[in-house]
Motif scaffolding. Structure first.
Motif: not given
Lengths: 70, 70
Positions: A50-55, B2, B22-24
Motif C-alpha cells: 500500500l502506498a496511500l499518499v500516492d493513492h 491521504c 503511508d505505506r504497508v
C-alpha cells in the motif's frame, strides 16, 4: 476523498485493475474490493504493497494450484 | 494527504496501533508499516480490512504458534 487505485503488479509494469477503491477485504485467497460508488470486484490476489499518499494499492496474483485430474 | 490510521482489532474494540500510515508492506507473517514521517513499525499481523475513505487500516494479530520444548 482518500480512495486509492488498485494496480495488479505484472512482470514489468503495474496494470490498473480498479479505480477509486474505498474498501478492501481479504477473504481466503481472494480480495474483495469496493469502490466509492459501491461497485465491487473480487480478485484472486493478495496485497503486495500500500502506498496511500500516492493513492496506490498494489496487488499480486495468487498462483493457482494446478488441478490434477485422476 | 491521504494517510490512514492503523488499528488492531481486538475482541470488542479497535485499538489504535499507528497513526498517519503511508505505506504497508506484507512480509511473511508480518506487516511493515511506515508513516508519513518515515517512522516504521513491524507487527505480526495481517490486514483484516481497509476503509480508506474513513482513513482506517484494520489489522488482525496472527496467532503465534506455540513452541513446544522437548
Amino acid at each position: 476523498m482518500c480512495e486509492a487505485h488498485a494496480y495488479l503488479r505484472l512482470d514489468d509494469e503495474d496494470e490498473l485493475f480498479f479505480e477509486n477503491v474505498d474498501r478492501v477485504e481479504p477473504q481466503d485467497d481472494c480480495l474483495v474490493l469496493e469502490n466509492i460508488f459501491g461497485q465491487r470486484k473480487i480478485i484472486k490476489a493478495r496485497i503486495k504493497e500500500l502506498a496511500l499518499v500516492d493513492h496506490k494499492i498494489i496487488l499480486e496474483k495468487v498462483e493457482q494450484e494446478k488441478k490434477i485430474n485422476n
